[in-house]
Design an enzyme around this catalytic site. Sequence first.
Site, PDB file in Angstrom:
ATOM      1  N   HIS A 233       0.875  -1.178   0.000  1.00  0.00           N
ATOM      2  CA  HIS A 233       0.000   0.000   0.000  1.00  0.00           C
ATOM      3  C   HIS A 233       0.915   1.232   0.000  1.00  0.00           C
ATOM      4  O   HIS A 233       1.724   1.381  -0.916  1.00  0.00           O
ATOM      5  CB  HIS A 233      -0.947  -0.099   1.206  1.00  0.00           C
ATOM      6  N   HIS A 273      -2.097  -1.788 -10.513  1.00  0.00           N
ATOM      7  CA  HIS A 273      -3.078  -1.348  -9.535  1.00  0.00           C
ATOM      8  C   HIS A 273      -4.307  -2.213  -9.715  1.00  0.00           C
ATOM      9  O   HIS A 273      -4.676  -2.540 -10.838  1.00  0.00           O
ATOM     10  CB  HIS A 273      -3.420   0.130  -9.785  1.00  0.00           C
ATOM     11  N   ASP A 324       2.546   5.879  -6.733  1.00  0.00           N
ATOM     12  CA  ASP A 324       3.760   5.757  -5.934  1.00  0.00           C
ATOM     13  C   ASP A 324       5.020   5.906  -6.763  1.00  0.00           C
ATOM     14  O   ASP A 324       6.061   6.340  -6.274  1.00  0.00           O
ATOM     15  CB  ASP A 324       3.822   4.384  -5.249  1.00  0.00           C
TER      16      ASP A 324
END
Lengths: 387, 387
Positions: A233, A273, A324
Amino acid sequence: MADTDVKELTTDDAPVKARGLEGVIALESKLSSIDGQKGELIYRGYDINDLAEGACYEEVVYLLANGELPTQEELDDLRQQLRNERVLPTPIMDILRNVPDDAHPMAVLQTTVSALGQYDAEANDMNEAANRRKAVRILAQIPTLIASFDRLRKGKEPISPLDHGSMAYNFLYMLNGEEPGEAAERIFDVCLVLHADHGLNASTFTGRVIGSTLSDMYSAIPGSIGALKGPLHGGANREVMRMLLEIDEQGADPAEYVKQKLAEGERVMGFGHRVYKTMDPRAAILRDMVKELSEKEGEMKWYEYSMAILETMREDKGIDPNVDFFSASTYYQLGLDPDLFTPIFALSRTAGWTAHLLEQWADNRLIRPRAEYVGPKDRTFVPLSER
Amino acid sequence: MADTDVKELTTDDAPVKARGLEGVIALESKLSSIDGQKGELIYRGYDINDLAEGACYEEVVYLLANGELPTQEELDDLRQQLRNERVLPTPIMDILRNVPDDAHPMAVLQTTVSALGQYDAEANDMNEAANRRKAVRILAQIPTLIASFDRLRKGKEPISPLDHGSMAYNFLYMLNGEEPGEAAERIFDVCLVLHADHGLNASTFTGRVIGSTLSDMYSAIPGSIGALKGPLHGGANREVMRMLLEIDEQGADPAEYVKQKLAEGERVMGFGHRVYKTMDPRAAILRDMVKELSEKEGEMKWYEYSMAILETMREDKGIDPNVDFFSASTYYQLGLDPDLFTPIFALSRTAGWTAHLLEQWADNRLIRPRAEYVGPKDRTFVPLSER
């Protein structure tokens, strides 16, 4: 996903099994929407591209909590409330002073946010107005917690928060001891906007599960922080930077480096994702920002490594980067320590976490799925003396 | 629920919507099984009635973590490991000394369990053996945390843990400063056995969601503690005692008291359960224990109030008591403060929480459902100056 395609489970239906809850809708929300096919993210009906370009983080905080963008007066009022709550209670600063220097920043953030509740007279008051005040307090104090911890572990005294300036401005000031330039403040602010909410991700979901027992905000947010710490995460942005730094130290070719990782069956962080089937719109915004920042500073290598990795992953695996991937190099170019990337993600996502809790409590229902028991059955108990 | 009735969702299926995730199976587990129709609870294949009668809490801890009941040697080894880890790191005791006396015990437990990770060199080591050692440490230290907090808030010095005795014995000793009698130890131990695991309840589920991001045990357990604090989950046993004490103080007739609550549309705590459609087997075991304890002590009123409430609820609403209903009076008769009931539930449930995390990590998959977006769409962004 069209609403008409959704099958609503009734009590007459057979149980549905969905490992990891993939494909399951656990609740309704008016906060944010993700269209994974189109690569679209909206907060309260507004496209993330518009918000990143036109709104500051505090406007987004207001929007998520209230459903509407603020007027100037409403925004000024929220800003003032946030500024009023920036200073930490003394016992919290004492906890930070005693934390080992090598402690994990997310662990320290979890501990201290949990501890903050013990110094808030409204901690267990579940009235909506009290919960809104707590949301502001937690959001105002997290930047001070992160910056104070970072300074203390480096042997420096924490810097008292400013009584002016945006959250982005004040945070960078508390971290570095100097007021940030306009460009740094703006880029950091956009990062906060981009990470503020994202549907029912694992940390937001964690908070809502905790909240659904009618537990309080200071009990729920530490759960969210715990979930965000995980490398699957929020912890991913730190891992991405670790990879970029390793490539740089080894003088490796980024494409070759990634190919080798893949050949060894290792995971390349910052890609793929569960929801997006195309490029994460936040990654696209950050990519352009990193490029601009790199050109301005005359240091292109992080951007170049990133693009080489991106191309390789697209060609070899057909998967796109997520938020990210580019937030790592953005934060690094802003001079932030890699192990603060996830706490900064937490800082931003607190806007979403707290708004989701308010939404959960406005129409609460306990969130409790079942497990399928696949263990042994009907075993005969044998007393200890006969084992 | 027969396995054949379960529909497994594939990626080709339309999304399924299930508010509160009722009727949804999120994962497979070998830990515990609940048959809500029969009123049956089993741990690793053993019936809860057999375990309550024949096994001590440490045997259940071993069973949940390892899948088998321990031999004498294995049990002795686990007991010794647990005893070795009872003492708290000094900085944790410092946090406890600085906590306000009126802090919520569950909030303090959350803060300090989170902080413990900062003093465990293995905190972020995700190796299975390290995780098993951490499970033992957390389980060993929670009783010391609860007892030390309780003594400090009463102006007394914490009592150092014993280097002998069971967890039940040592906990009651640290709390009261005197070694407990055999009957009290046995009853308390049975309570620990009964609360050790219970399928995918909200706190266990919270821990697994956090763990599924590959976050660590010291990050996950505080989330579980936060969820258990809620009055719709572990907080219920405290609420039950509040009701019994109110009945006693008012000199009210328990049946009339409950009828009035129901007429006012209020919730009577300790009744009903999403899974059990008949009496919770743990409630039945506790009912018999409260009766025995009450007769022995010559103080029948709490038992009598409870039975009167139970009858009224059955007649008026047709619902049965759950485990919280009788654990309240059991703990109260053992001389425990009502606001420690939920922390004691946490103490016991840590056996389940940690075993569920080990199970999660043995075959991990991110737990991430979706929300259905029901907010506005396609809104046109208006800059601040034009709002």
